[in-house]
Scaffold this active site. Sequence first.
Site, PDB file in Angstrom:
ATOM      1  CE1 TYR A  49      -3.213  -2.837   0.033  1.00 13.94           C
ATOM      2  CE2 TYR A  49      -3.747  -2.329   2.306  1.00 13.94           C
ATOM      3  CZ  TYR A  49      -3.961  -3.072   1.170  1.00 13.94           C
ATOM      4  OH  TYR A  49      -4.920  -4.055   1.159  1.00 13.94           O
ATOM      5  CB  SER A 207     -13.922  -4.571  -2.565  1.00 14.60           C
ATOM      6  OG  SER A 207     -12.793  -3.821  -2.949  1.00 14.60           O
TER       7      SER A 207
END
Length: 297
Positions: A49, A207
């Site tokens: 990330y 998600s």
Amino acid sequence: MKPLIENDLIWGAWRARHSDTTREPDGFARLLALCLELEIDWIDHADIYDDGAVEDLHGRAIQRLSAAQRQGLRVITKCGVRFPSPGQPGVRTVHYRSDAAYLHQQADASLQRLGVDQIDLYLLHRPDYLMQAEETARALEDLHTSGKIAAYGVSNFSIHQLERLRASTELPMAAHQIEISVGETSALDDGRLDQAARLDMPLLTWSPLAGGRLFHDDGRLQPLRERLEQVAREMDAGGIDEIALAWLKGLPARIQPILGTMQPDRLRRQVMAYRALNLDRQDWYAILEAERGTPVP
């Protein structure tokens, strides 16, 4: 065996550096404090990330917290994905690594960036088609024995890939992180949901709001969005996101959604709704049919 992750929700820090609310350590620390207030103690990271910058942000932010708050947090991070970027010199193409040297190297780097002595849950981010399962298993065992990780798991594995790694070690696999949402339902039919239920293994769902596609002008998802809006009106919910999360809650497994919002008010609303709302079985199936565009058999 006592479940590793006992709370119902996880907060995901993937986009933290792209929000005015959380891009600086003070704001990130305030969001972590809110998570603890909401009884969310697990924070989801990955070494890729922003090339490790999100883990580093976490490490700087926790210095703003009290000792009790720092002790209350649990950290998930992932390793194994390589792609061309400034933080990965020499990488020419996207590929995956699960060899022992790499796992040890990345665990040490994540520990330093995160500012913690132990990673509470260490996940293999993607299945490595060249994985030598026994070597990978020994590396995970060594990381566990040394105290650098408390538990391990996998992310985005198939049922067969997961079983192959499980069979290579007596160290229990603690969790599987996969994509499931009202807009991505393949896990219901490909065995991953059933496998997790059989193993009583948490499914950490990334998600859970279909990567935000529910809120964009996606023609394929328009029937689904309309159905969610209808159910939201009937249940007097605050938005379709609340219904989408309640749909996940209905799955017959230990589902633990990873909430990715950086907005404190939205996070609080989603958490409260998730814990309060329960879908009627017929609404649950109507939402599934709207996503698939066809009646269930």
